[in-house]
Design a protein around this motif. Structure first.
Motif, PDB file in Angstrom:
ATOM      1  N   HIS A   1       0.850  -1.125  -0.019  1.00  0.00           N
ATOM      2  CA  HIS A   1      -0.067  -0.015   0.178  1.00  0.00           C
ATOM      3  C   HIS A   1       0.872   1.303  -0.060  1.00  0.00           C
ATOM      4  O   HIS A   1       1.902   1.357   0.594  1.00  0.00           O
ATOM      5  CB  HIS A   1      -0.827  -0.130   1.358  1.00  0.00           C
ATOM      6  N   ALA A   2       0.262   2.378  -1.018  1.00  0.00           N
ATOM      7  CA  ALA A   2       1.090   3.371  -0.747  1.00  0.00           C
ATOM      8  C   ALA A   2       0.121   4.774  -0.737  1.00  0.00           C
ATOM      9  O   ALA A   2      -0.901   4.686  -1.399  1.00  0.00           O
ATOM     10  CB  ALA A   2       2.012   3.716  -2.011  1.00  0.00           C
ATOM     11  N   ASP A   3       0.265   5.725   0.052  1.00  0.00           N
ATOM     12  CA  ASP A   3      -0.376   6.919  -0.211  1.00  0.00           C
ATOM     13  C   ASP A   3       0.280   8.162   0.229  1.00  0.00           C
ATOM     14  O   ASP A   3       1.662   8.200   0.189  1.00  0.00           O
ATOM     15  CB  ASP A   3      -1.553   6.748   0.771  1.00  0.00           C
ATOM     16  N   SER A   4      -0.245   9.308   0.614  1.00  0.00           N
ATOM     17  CA  SER A   4       0.431  10.399   0.751  1.00  0.00           C
ATOM     18  C   SER A   4       1.187  10.420   2.233  1.00  0.00           C
ATOM     19  O   SER A   4       2.161  11.421   2.476  1.00  0.00           O
ATOM     20  CB  SER A   4      -0.597  11.533   0.877  1.00  0.00           C
ATOM     21  N   GLN A   5       1.004   9.367   3.087  1.00  0.00           N
ATOM     22  CA  GLN A   5       1.524   9.424   4.008  1.00  0.00           C
ATOM     23  C   GLN A   5       2.671   8.473   4.386  1.00  0.00           C
ATOM     24  O   GLN A   5       3.669   8.381   5.193  1.00  0.00           O
ATOM     25  CB  GLN A   5       0.514   9.290   5.478  1.00  0.00           C
ATOM     26  N   SER A   6       2.611   7.167   3.603  1.00  0.00           N
ATOM     27  CA  SER A   6       3.437   6.116   3.788  1.00  0.00           C
ATOM     28  C   SER A   6       3.386   5.261   2.702  1.00  0.00           C
ATOM     29  O   SER A   6       2.480   5.364   1.897  1.00  0.00           O
ATOM     30  CB  SER A   6       3.218   5.298   5.170  1.00  0.00           C
ATOM     31  N   ALA A   7       4.517   4.373   2.655  1.00  0.00           N
ATOM     32  CA  ALA A   7       4.581   3.227   1.737  1.00  0.00           C
ATOM     33  C   ALA A   7       4.646   2.154   2.552  1.00  0.00           C
ATOM     34  O   ALA A   7       5.778   1.900   3.092  1.00  0.00           O
ATOM     35  CB  ALA A   7       5.443   3.455   0.624  1.00  0.00           C
ATOM     36  N   GLU A   8       4.010   1.067   2.270  1.00  0.00           N
ATOM     37  CA  GLU A   8       4.567  -0.317   3.023  1.00  0.00           C
ATOM     38  C   GLU A   8       4.467  -1.516   2.062  1.00  0.00           C
ATOM     39  O   GLU A   8       3.553  -1.649   1.290  1.00  0.00           O
ATOM     40  CB  GLU A   8       3.702  -0.467   4.449  1.00  0.00           C
ATOM     41  N   VAL A   9       5.103  -2.549   2.602  1.00  0.00           N
ATOM     42  CA  VAL A   9       4.906  -3.956   1.917  1.00  0.00           C
ATOM     43  C   VAL A   9       4.953  -4.854   3.138  1.00  0.00           C
ATOM     44  O   VAL A   9       5.528  -4.744   4.156  1.00  0.00           O
ATOM     45  CB  VAL A   9       6.154  -4.095   0.899  1.00  0.00           C
ATOM     46  N   GLU A  10       4.314  -6.065   2.980  1.00  0.00           N
ATOM     47  CA  GLU A  10       4.433  -7.078   3.750  1.00  0.00           C
ATOM     48  C   GLU A  10       4.600  -8.515   2.948  1.00  0.00           C
ATOM     49  O   GLU A  10       4.109  -8.568   1.945  1.00  0.00           O
ATOM     50  CB  GLU A  10       2.815  -7.236   4.506  1.00  0.00           C
ATOM     51  N   ILE A  11       5.793  -8.927   3.603  1.00  0.00           N
ATOM     52  CA  ILE A  11       6.060 -10.318   2.892  1.00  0.00           C
ATOM     53  C   ILE A  11       6.111 -11.302   3.995  1.00  0.00           C
ATOM     54  O   ILE A  11       6.229 -11.099   5.016  1.00  0.00           O
ATOM     55  CB  ILE A  11       7.746  -9.941   2.304  1.00  0.00           C
ATOM     56  N   ARG A  12       6.042 -12.412   3.422  1.00  0.00           N
ATOM     57  CA  ARG A  12       5.972 -13.735   4.056  1.00  0.00           C
ATOM     58  C   ARG A  12       6.714 -14.862   3.629  1.00  0.00           C
ATOM     59  O   ARG A  12       7.249 -15.190   2.554  1.00  0.00           O
ATOM     60  CB  ARG A  12       4.539 -14.339   4.367  1.00  0.00           C
ATOM     61  N   ALA A  13       7.313 -15.682   4.742  1.00  0.00           N
ATOM     62  CA  ALA A  13       7.997 -17.095   4.224  1.00  0.00           C
ATOM     63  C   ALA A  13       7.697 -18.047   5.521  1.00  0.00           C
ATOM     64  O   ALA A  13       7.536 -17.801   6.495  1.00  0.00           O
ATOM     65  CB  ALA A  13       9.489 -16.926   4.182  1.00  0.00           C
ATOM     66  N   ASP A  14       7.403 -19.220   4.992  1.00  0.00           N
ATOM     67  CA  ASP A  14       7.241 -20.260   6.062  1.00  0.00           C
ATOM     68  C   ASP A  14       8.361 -21.132   6.159  1.00  0.00           C
ATOM     69  O   ASP A  14       9.283 -21.690   5.369  1.00  0.00           O
ATOM     70  CB  ASP A  14       5.913 -21.174   5.424  1.00  0.00           C
ATOM     71  N   TYR A  15       8.744 -21.583   7.588  1.00  0.00           N
ATOM     72  CA  TYR A  15       9.747 -22.466   7.742  1.00  0.00           C
ATOM     73  C   TYR A  15       9.531 -23.914   7.326  1.00  0.00           C
ATOM     74  O   TYR A  15       8.617 -24.303   7.704  1.00  0.00           O
ATOM     75  CB  TYR A  15      10.082 -22.372   9.039  1.00  0.00           C
ATOM     76  N   ALA A  16      10.425 -24.444   6.335  1.00  0.00           N
ATOM     77  CA  ALA A  16      10.141 -25.748   5.795  1.00  0.00           C
ATOM     78  C   ALA A  16      10.279 -26.737   6.641  1.00  0.00           C
ATOM     79  O   ALA A  16      10.311 -28.022   6.069  1.00  0.00           O
ATOM     80  CB  ALA A  16      11.046 -25.575   4.667  1.00  0.00           C
ATOM     81  N   GLN A  17      10.502 -26.651   8.024  1.00  0.00           N
ATOM     82  CA  GLN A  17      11.045 -27.822   8.772  1.00  0.00           C
ATOM     83  C   GLN A  17      12.376 -28.488   8.275  1.00  0.00           C
ATOM     84  O   GLN A  17      12.165 -29.900   8.304  1.00  0.00           O
ATOM     85  CB  GLN A  17      10.024 -28.705   9.092  1.00  0.00           C
TER      86      GLN A  17
END
Length: 308
Positions: A113-129
């Motif tokens: 998401h990005a707008d006039s106040q900030s930009a952000e990203v959310e990333i994910r990884a799963d531990y594969a055991q």
């Protein structure tokens, strides 16, 4: 106005005066830049040339490595948890497991998401055991948010298994202000550090260390220590030099600050840690995360360019 760009390997967050580059490989922060008064850009992170460069060389210094589910050293890779003994160690330093199991995972973008106040990203990884010494499944989600207040990084670990799991979280970023470490000054909100043995594993002692309670020059100083934060000042650590100031604001989830000055003397590792090195054995900051529960850890980096 803040903007966001993504491709297969990189995520770019930007405003008129700040920029951040995140690699999906390792979920690592590769660039955090400020526009200086003369209009030029300066990156305070010791960067890789490309994502492929990171893949090939990350384990040389673990620059910007994400440390999970343990941080720094785990003595001989051994620990006991809930009455069972385990032996793990994806990477070893001086015969001790080091830097966790997630530093080389490929993360996926799950939100942005990005707008006039900030930009952000959310990333994910799963531990594969894929390490028999850590049979506990979990997910790791990292949110990067760039705003006028700086760059905040929030990590969330969720236990995906049916039993409790041991956990510590950390980061391994290397910072530079240009030139040599000896030209910079540092202040740390701490008067104590953990005593280490010859293998840089805590020996159970606590050492008074007030060298950095006020701003002190780093000329000739070598560090590879875990400082215990006092929470008496707004910033846990401030690094300054060459007209730049980096301030670090971890929340209460990060009570330790590991500082390392490599022999090259052109960069410094300032690592937020939720638990002390070897906390799976010494219990200092160890989290026992029950099945289905999650734990969050957050820190914020602010850079400023001083006008001449």
């Amino acid at each position: 106005m803040f903007t966001l760009k993504t491709d297969n390997d990189r995520l770019l967050l930007a405003s008129a005066d700040l920029r951040a580059e995140i690699y999906l490989y390792g979920g690592l922060l590769n660039r955090y830049e400020i526009r200086r008064p003369d209009g030029t850009w300066f990156n305070i992170v010791k960067a890789y040339d490309t994502p492929q460069h990171a893949r090939e060389s990350l384990t040389e210094w673990f620059r910007s490595g994400k440390l999970s589910p343990y941080a720094c050293r785990l003595r001989h890779g051994k620990y006991s948890f809930d009455g069972k003994a385990y032996q793990c160690g994806k990477f070893k330093l001086a015969e001790h497991a080091a830097h966790g199991l997630m530093y080389d995972r490929e993360f996926a973008l799950v939100n942005s998401h990005a707008d006039s106040q900030s930009a952000e990203v959310e990333i994910r990884a799963d531990y594969a055991q894929d390490d028999s010494g850590y049979p506990f499944p979990f997910s790791l989600t990292v949110r990067y948010r760039l705003s006028a207040d700086g760059l905040s990084i929030r990590s969330t670990v969720r236990n995906q298994g049916a039993t409790a799991m041991p956990l510590a979280d950390g980061w391994h970023p290397y910072f530079t202000l240009g030139g040599k470490t000896d030209d910079w000054s540092m202040e740390i909100d701490s008067s104590k550090r953990l005593g280490f043995d010859a293998d840089l594993v805590p020996d159970g002692s606590m050492i008074d260390d007030t060298r950095f309670q006020t701003t002190s020059n780093l000329a000739g100083i070598e560090l590879d220590n875990s400082f215990v934060l006092a929470r008496s000042k707004p910033a846990a650590c401030t690094l300054s030099g060459n007209g730049l100031t980096l301030s670090i604001y971890p929340d209460a989830s990060y009570p330790y600050l590991q500082i390392f000055t490599p022999s090259t003397r052109d960069t410094i590792a300032i690592e937020n840690l939720s638990g002390a090195p070897d906390c799976f054995n010494n219990g200092l900051g160890l989290i026992k995360l029950d099945a289905g529960e999650e734990a969050a850890f957050e820190t914020r980096y602010h850079i400023a360019a001083n006008r001449p």
